[in-house]
Design a protein around this motif. Structure first.
Motif: not given
Length: 742
Positions: A65-78
């Protein structure tokens, strides 16, 4: 059906609330019309949202879904490494890099030699920018400094995993992995730090997609074939930044009381951040050490790289990694530069060191620049960092036969000697002074005293009137020791005269007189008459400057008679020029003019005597000024000034500006005279010529006193006296101090 009923009820409620009538059976609802409107509006909205979601078609396989954030964004790698806690300096670089980011640059390459602190700088920058990239901060050590550069495929697989990609997306060839990485980073604000990149081929597949990401790259390679990247070449620290870094690492108050020793340490470290961190760590680990202990250890070039090591940090390791990337021919060129003791070199000198032609040498030097082992410096020039030069000398010692090392030094001595001749390819100035001295001393040390002596004698004509005579003095001292060991009296006499001349131009007149008299004594047994006359004339100059006029006059007259007896017109003109200066000192302008007019006319006929002509013209202008013949005085001084400037002879320029100041004062134009004196002071201060600074500060003091500025005059007299004291000229120091107001 439910939505239709709600629509009816809502319409009824609105009708009542706005004054409409209800059927009799619904009259009791009038008091609650407005609350009913609100409640029904909320319920209607909720139902509409539920219906819109239920009517949306399901996403097909592999279509997010282009409007939804991709699942990897929740990782927020730092993943950024922690910033260096004692980071110091680089304020300008941080500001410049931040400005590039503000301008929209999305790939920035920080490049430079090993040990410049590229990683520390970019990590600090990344932390300062982290709030701009909330979707992730990725880091990859590309491993060049360890000698095992990471493959792009392996790096991409790890980066995809950090972004939450499933295992099946973390495999495949580099092109496929790169495409997936660009797809997953596009449209998101992600910062990627690629540390220690080998080359553009390693970096290019790792660049993120879209316009919202930022890629910071560090590399010891110039990455000239990565057009996507905006370059930010990094240099060494300034002296003040280097001192601040050393202090930060060594600990509070550690270097404050030993400023001179701390300066010696930072310059032995070549202002290189890694070397300074190592030096500071060694001081911190040894609280009982005075700073001068470390400075003394680093003073020996042969062991300096060994001293710059602590734990797993070593300056040498970074240089070895860069050296290992070179091919066999470029390694030979780099090693050959280890025979060269200077910091700035030309293609011609590099060709001599390697035994190559200039064309292949120039191409090789450019490849060393790309490898960050050299830095371009002016037209056809390159600069070799001192620590890298020491590493090159180590490799020369380790990887080549003794005969090859000796041959490289012989070629360098011969090339410099050729450049120092009348028909050489370069006109020398102060920049070559230290290098000539170092080459001569290396020649003596490596068993080439004859070649070294030939270079010294040939080059000395370019060095005699340059500021900062200590390298020249060291050169002749080394040759004197070698000549005495070999029992070569002729070479010993040359060396004594060279030392006397260096002392003379340093303003150390007593030492100059002593060495020149020793030279005269030796030359009576082992020198031609022409050599003896030349030394006597130089002795006369030293005696004149020391104020021993009668003794100077005897030496000049002896030299003049000898030149006239041998028909040496140019030698006669040189002595007449010196005699004119003597008469000027004694305030006898008519006698000075009688000597200087024929001297100028004769010297102007000799090719390559611009300096001698300018000296004589300056003296003649001063003599005319003393005789109050101002028009020819200014003409001669302006001509001398133009000659000095054309031939880049700053010392003569400074003295001529002072004479122009005196000329203005003779005309009563004290303000203009002060301007000329201050211009002279600026020249002498720029080149670090203490004798000139002291003399002109004294002249400015006299000028200000004549204008009634007693406080200003005292300030200049104090400056002059301080410099004379530093030079050891206590006679002139006392003369100036007597002028101070009570």
């Amino acid at each position: 059906m439910g939505s239709g009923l709600l629509s009816v009820l809502l319409a009824v409620a609105v009708n009542v609330a706005t004054g409409g009538a209800l059927p009799p059976t619904m009259a009791p609802l009038v008091p609650v019309a407005w609350p009913l409107v609100g409640a029904l509006t909320v319920v209607t909205g909720w139902v509409a949202i539920r219906q819109s979601r239920s009517l949306r078609p399901p996403a097909g396989p592999g279509r997010a879904d282009p409007a939804a954030p991709p699942p990897y964004a929740t990782h927020d790698p730092a993943e950024l490494p922690a910033p260096v806690p004692d980071f110091s300096g680089r304020t300008t670089s941080l500001c410049d890099l931040a400005r590039l980011v503000d301008e929209g640059r999305r790939v920035i390459a920080v490049t430079g030699a090993p040990g410049l602190g590229k990683s520390a700088l970019t990590v600090r920058l990344a932390h300062e920018l982290r709030h701009r990239y909330p979707d992730g901060r990725l880091y990859a050590d590309l491993g060049t400094g360890r000698g095992d550069p990471a493959t792009p495929g392996a790096v991409l697989a790890r980066l995809l995993g950090a972004l939450g990609a499933p295992a099946e997306e973390q495999s495949g060839d580099t092109a496929a992995l790169s495409a997936r990485f660009r797809s997953r980073t596009a449209g998101h604000r992600i910062l990627l730090l690629l540390d220690d990149a080998a080359d553009a081929a390693q970096v290019r597949p790792l660049l993120p997609g879209g316009d919202l990401c930022l890629a910071l790259i560090t590399s010891r390679n110039a990455l000239t074939d990565l057009p996507e990247a905006t370059p930010h070449p990094l240099g060494t620290l300034s002296e003040s930044e280097a001192l601040a870094l050393l202090a930060a690492v060594a600990g509070p108050g550690r270097i404050a009381s030993e400023h001179r020793a701390a300066l010696d340490v930072v310059h032995a470290c070549g202002l290189l951040p890694l070397a300074l961190r190592i030096a500071g760590a060694r001081l911190r680990a040894r609280p009982s050490w005075p700073v001068y202990e470390l400075a003394d250890r680093l003073a020996d070039e042969r062991s300096r790289l060994d001293e710059l090591r602590v734990g797993d940090l070593a300056v040498r390791a970074g240089f070895e990694a860069g050296y290992d990337t070179l091919d066999a021919a470029d390694r030979h060129l780099f090693r050959s530069l280890g025979a060269y003791p200077g910091s700035r070199l030309t293609t011609r000198i590099a060709a001599a060191a390697a035994g190559w032609g200039q064309l292949p040498a120039g191409e090789g030097l450019e490849r060393l620049v790309d490898a960050q082992l050299l830095v371009p410096s002016g037209r056809d020039g390159y600069r070799l960092h001192d620590l890298i030069r020491l590493f090159a000398a180590e490799r020369l010692e380790r990887d080549t036969a003794p005969a090859e090392r000796t041959a490289a030094l012989e070629r360098l001595l011969d090339a410099y000697t050729e450049d120092a001749t009348e028909h050489g390819s370069h006109a020398w100035g102060g920049a070559e002074q230290a290098t000539v001295s170092l080459l001569v001393r290396a020649g003596v040390r490596e068993g080439l005293p004859a070649r070294a002596h030939h270079l010294a004698r040939t080059a000395d004509r370019w060095l005699y009137d340059q500021p900062g005579q200590l390298p020249r003095l060291a050169m002749w001292t080394t040759l004197l020791d070698a000549a005495r060991r070999a029992g070569n009296e002729a070479q010993a006499a040359h060396a004594l005269r060279g030392m006397g001349a260096a002392y003379l131009y340093e303003g150390r007149y007593d030492q100059a007189i002593d060495h020149l008299r020793m030279a005269v004594a030796v030359q009576q047994r082992a020198a031609t008459r022409a050599e003896q006359i030349k030394t006597r004339r130089l002795l006369g100059d030293a005696l004149r400057r020391a104020g021993r006029y009668e003794q100077a006059l005897r030496e000049f007259r002896t030299a003049l008679d000898d030149y006239r007896a041998t028909g040496h017109a140019m030698g006669e003109a040189e002595v007449l020029s010196s005699l004119g200066a003597l008469h000027l000192d004694r305030r006898r302008p008519d006698e000075a003019i009688a000597c200087l007019e024929p001297a100028v006319a004769t010297l102007a006929l000799r090719v390559g005597s611009a300096g001698d002509v300018a000296d004589a013209e300056r003296g003649l202008g001063a003599a005319y000024a003393q005789a109050r013949n101002f028009t020819p005085a200014e003409r001669c001084l302006r001509s001398a000034l133009a000659r000095y400037r054309h031939h880049d002879r700053a010392v003569g320029e400074g003295w001529t500006l002072r004479e122009l100041g005196y000329l203005d004062e003779s005309r009563g134009a004290y303000a203009r005279g002060a301007e000329h004196h201050r211009a002279a002071l600026a020249v002498f201060a720029r080149i670090g010529y203490g004798t000139g600074v002291a003399a002109v500060a004294d002249a400015i003091g006299d000028n200000l006193l004549a204008q009634g500025d007693e406080a200003g005059a005292d300030a200049e007299y104090r400056r002059s006296a301080t410099v004379y004291a530093d030079l050891g000229d206590h006679t002139r120091e006392a003369e100036v101090r007597r002028k101070l107001s009570a």
